[in-house]
Design a protein around this motif. Structure first.
Motif, PDB file in Angstrom:
ATOM      1  N   GLN A 111      76.380  30.161 -46.887  1.00 13.91           N
ATOM      2  CA  GLN A 111      77.085  31.418 -46.692  1.00 13.91           C
ATOM      3  C   GLN A 111      76.650  32.441 -47.751  1.00 13.91           C
ATOM      4  N   LEU A 112      76.712  33.722 -47.386  1.00 16.37           N
ATOM      5  CA  LEU A 112      76.235  34.783 -48.272  1.00 16.37           C
ATOM      6  C   LEU A 112      76.917  34.742 -49.637  1.00 16.37           C
ATOM      7  N   ASP A 113      78.247  34.560 -49.659  1.00 16.66           N
ATOM      8  CA  ASP A 113      78.935  34.555 -50.935  1.00 16.66           C
ATOM      9  C   ASP A 113      78.513  33.371 -51.802  1.00 16.66           C
ATOM     10  N   ARG A 114      78.156  32.255 -51.149  1.00 10.97           N
ATOM     11  CA  ARG A 114      77.692  31.085 -51.884  1.00 10.97           C
ATOM     12  C   ARG A 114      76.310  31.328 -52.481  1.00 10.97           C
ATOM     13  N   VAL A 115      75.458  32.035 -51.747  1.00  9.09           N
ATOM     14  CA  VAL A 115      74.122  32.345 -52.254  1.00  9.09           C
ATOM     15  C   VAL A 115      74.214  33.267 -53.466  1.00  9.09           C
ATOM     16  N   LEU A 116      75.070  34.276 -53.365  1.00  9.46           N
ATOM     17  CA  LEU A 116      75.277  35.191 -54.487  1.00  9.46           C
ATOM     18  C   LEU A 116      75.817  34.441 -55.705  1.00  9.46           C
ATOM     19  N   SER A 117      76.759  33.545 -55.453  1.00 15.26           N
ATOM     20  CA  SER A 117      77.325  32.741 -56.538  1.00 15.26           C
ATOM     21  C   SER A 117      76.267  31.839 -57.147  1.00 15.26           C
ATOM     22  N   ASN A 121      75.220  32.098 -61.047  1.00 12.52           N
ATOM     23  CA  ASN A 121      75.470  30.966 -61.936  1.00 12.52           C
ATOM     24  C   ASN A 121      74.186  30.388 -62.512  1.00 12.52           C
ATOM     25  N   MET A 122      73.149  30.282 -61.694  1.00 12.02           N
ATOM     26  CA  MET A 122      71.886  29.728 -62.206  1.00 12.02           C
ATOM     27  C   MET A 122      71.251  30.652 -63.228  1.00 12.02           C
ATOM     28  N   MET A 123      71.382  31.968 -63.024  1.00 10.16           N
ATOM     29  CA  MET A 123      70.849  32.903 -64.015  1.00 10.16           C
ATOM     30  C   MET A 123      71.601  32.794 -65.339  1.00 10.16           C
ATOM     31  N   LYS A 124      72.833  32.294 -65.288  1.00 10.34           N
ATOM     32  CA  LYS A 124      73.616  32.073 -66.510  1.00 10.34           C
ATOM     33  C   LYS A 124      73.251  30.748 -67.182  1.00 10.34           C
ATOM     34  N   GLY A 125      72.367  29.979 -66.533  1.00 11.74           N
ATOM     35  CA  GLY A 125      71.942  28.709 -67.105  1.00 11.74           C
ATOM     36  C   GLY A 125      72.635  27.500 -66.524  1.00 11.74           C
ATOM     37  N   GLN A 126      73.478  27.718 -65.503  1.00  8.02           N
ATOM     38  CA  GLN A 126      74.218  26.612 -64.913  1.00  8.02           C
ATOM     39  C   GLN A 126      73.440  25.969 -63.764  1.00  8.02           C
ATOM     40  N   LEU A 127      73.787  24.709 -63.463  1.00  5.96           N
ATOM     41  CA  LEU A 127      73.211  24.032 -62.303  1.00  5.96           C
ATOM     42  C   LEU A 127      73.930  24.494 -61.047  1.00  5.96           C
ATOM     43  N   TYR A 128      73.243  24.422 -59.887  1.00  9.00           N
ATOM     44  CA  TYR A 128      73.910  24.745 -58.629  1.00  9.00           C
ATOM     45  C   TYR A 128      73.704  23.595 -57.641  1.00  9.00           C
ATOM     46  N   TYR A 129      74.690  22.710 -57.625  1.00  9.81           N
ATOM     47  CA  TYR A 129      74.766  21.631 -56.644  1.00  9.81           C
ATOM     48  C   TYR A 129      76.218  21.530 -56.205  1.00  9.81           C
ATOM     49  N   SER A 130      76.434  21.032 -55.011  1.00 10.93           N
ATOM     50  CA  SER A 130      77.806  20.871 -54.549  1.00 10.93           C
ATOM     51  C   SER A 130      78.475  19.735 -55.308  1.00 10.93           C
ATOM     52  N   ARG A 131      79.784  19.740 -55.307  1.00  7.08           N
ATOM     53  CA  ARG A 131      80.528  18.663 -55.972  1.00  7.08           C
ATOM     54  C   ARG A 131      80.172  17.310 -55.373  1.00  7.08           C
ATOM     55  N   ASN A 132      79.992  17.265 -54.050  1.00  9.65           N
ATOM     56  CA  ASN A 132      79.653  16.006 -53.395  1.00  9.65           C
ATOM     57  C   ASN A 132      78.288  15.490 -53.852  1.00  9.65           C
ATOM     58  N   THR A 168      84.000  10.939 -66.476  1.00  9.70           N
ATOM     59  CA  THR A 168      82.627  11.444 -66.519  1.00  9.70           C
ATOM     60  C   THR A 168      82.199  11.935 -65.143  1.00  9.70           C
ATOM     61  N   LYS A 169      82.559  11.196 -64.107  1.00  6.35           N
ATOM     62  CA  LYS A 169      82.245  11.584 -62.735  1.00  6.35           C
ATOM     63  C   LYS A 169      82.898  12.912 -62.386  1.00  6.35           C
ATOM     64  N   LEU A 170      84.172  13.076 -62.758  1.00  5.17           N
ATOM     65  CA  LEU A 170      84.888  14.317 -62.463  1.00  5.17           C
ATOM     66  C   LEU A 170      84.316  15.488 -63.258  1.00  5.17           C
ATOM     67  N   ILE A 171      83.904  15.238 -64.496  1.00  3.73           N
ATOM     68  CA  ILE A 171      83.260  16.284 -65.303  1.00  3.73           C
ATOM     69  C   ILE A 171      81.997  16.777 -64.607  1.00  3.73           C
ATOM     70  N   ALA A 172      81.193  15.828 -64.104  1.00  3.27           N
ATOM     71  CA  ALA A 172      79.944  16.181 -63.422  1.00  3.27           C
ATOM     72  C   ALA A 172      80.205  16.964 -62.146  1.00  3.27           C
ATOM     73  N   GLU A 173      81.385  16.740 -61.539  1.00  7.65           N
ATOM     74  CA  GLU A 173      81.750  17.480 -60.328  1.00  7.65           C
ATOM     75  C   GLU A 173      82.233  18.893 -60.646  1.00  7.65           C
ATOM     76  N   GLY A 174      82.426  19.172 -61.935  1.00  5.88           N
ATOM     77  CA  GLY A 174      82.864  20.505 -62.336  1.00  5.88           C
ATOM     78  C   GLY A 174      84.358  20.633 -62.540  1.00  5.88           C
ATOM     79  N   ALA A 175      85.064  19.505 -62.547  1.00  3.74           N
ATOM     80  CA  ALA A 175      86.520  19.540 -62.706  1.00  3.74           C
ATOM     81  C   ALA A 175      86.901  19.924 -64.134  1.00  3.74           C
ATOM     82  N   ARG A 176      87.956  20.733 -64.270  1.00  7.79           N
ATOM     83  CA  ARG A 176      88.486  21.108 -65.572  1.00  7.79           C
ATOM     84  C   ARG A 176      89.472  20.038 -66.047  1.00  7.79           C
TER      85      ARG A 176
END
Length: 226
Positions: A111-117, A121-132, A168-176
């Motif tokens: 989706q367009l909003d996901r592509v923008l996100s 995020n990647m330009m900020k240095g973050q990874l972009y993968y789904s939680r799954n 550790t698994k939840l951290i990798a999924e991006g959970a706070r």
């Protein structure tokens, strides 16, 4: 306080053999990202790639063919920060992509909003993968006995308890911390204590380094499908 090791990128290269600008270029410009479009040959002619550059590789136009995996590895080795876009779902080994060092995968039906996100995020240095995708990768990393395709080469994660592996698994999924606490039915204070222990046992300075260690310590089959 954890030391922030995330380094943002100052420019974006889009590798596409199309003569016309691809949609990703327009989207990047809409986010005021310094972006340039290059063909595969133009990219290969580059004498050097600055370390603060993120590279987007269009799957079908650039890395199609039998030598796709080797070409991908060469690109990663040359510039160190690569992601794929216009990928078809189910055609890429996500675990191998993470192990290879890819920053993320943008699928053709995103989706367009996901592509923008993803771009932001990647330009900020973050990874972009789904939680799954991250969850599946970490599952295979932390529980190699359940998969013939993954092997832990370090003893670091063998020191973790079952609860610490869950966290550790939840951290990798991006959970706070609060999300982790809610899912495991424990207090945020207990979560913080567990995270401190996990970082100490794995010799990680922060969450990002912890995820990087899980990537480096996992070995997947040398196959790539694009």
């Amino acid at each position: 306080m954890e030391k922030n090791v995330v380094k943002p990128y100052n420019q974006l290269y889009i590798l596409s053999d199309n003569n016309n600008n691809c949609n990703l270029v327009f989207l990047a410009k809409s986010l005021n990202i310094n972006v340039s479009q290059l063909s595969a040959s133009e990219f290969q002619a580059q004498q050097s790639i600055p370390s603060n550059t993120l590279i987007g590789i269009q799957v079908k136009s650039v890395i199609s063919g039998k030598s796709s995996f080797n070409n991908l590895l060469q690109a990663v080795k040359k510039c160190g920060s690569v992601f794929l876009f216009n990928a078809e779902r189910g055609t890429i080994d996500t675990s191998l992509a993470i192990n290879t060092g890819l920053r993320g995968i943008i699928y053709r039906d995103e989706q367009l909003d996901r592509v923008l996100s993803a771009l932001s995020n990647m330009m900020k240095g973050q990874l972009y993968y789904s939680r799954n995708e991250l969850s599946s990768f970490v599952d295979r990393t932390l529980a190699p006995e359940e998969s013939e395709e993954c092997l832990i080469t370090s003893e670091k994660f063998l020191l973790l308890t079952k609860q610490e592996k869950r966290i550790t698994k939840l951290i990798a999924e991006g959970a706070r911390n609060k999300e982790i606490a809610d899912q495991l039915n424990i207090s945020t204070h207990t979560v913080k204590a567990h995270i401190s222990t996990i970082l100490r046992k794995t010799q990680s300075r922060n969450r990002i380094e912890l995820l990087k260690i899980t990537q480096m310590d996992a070995v997947s089959p040398q196959t790539y499908h694009a």
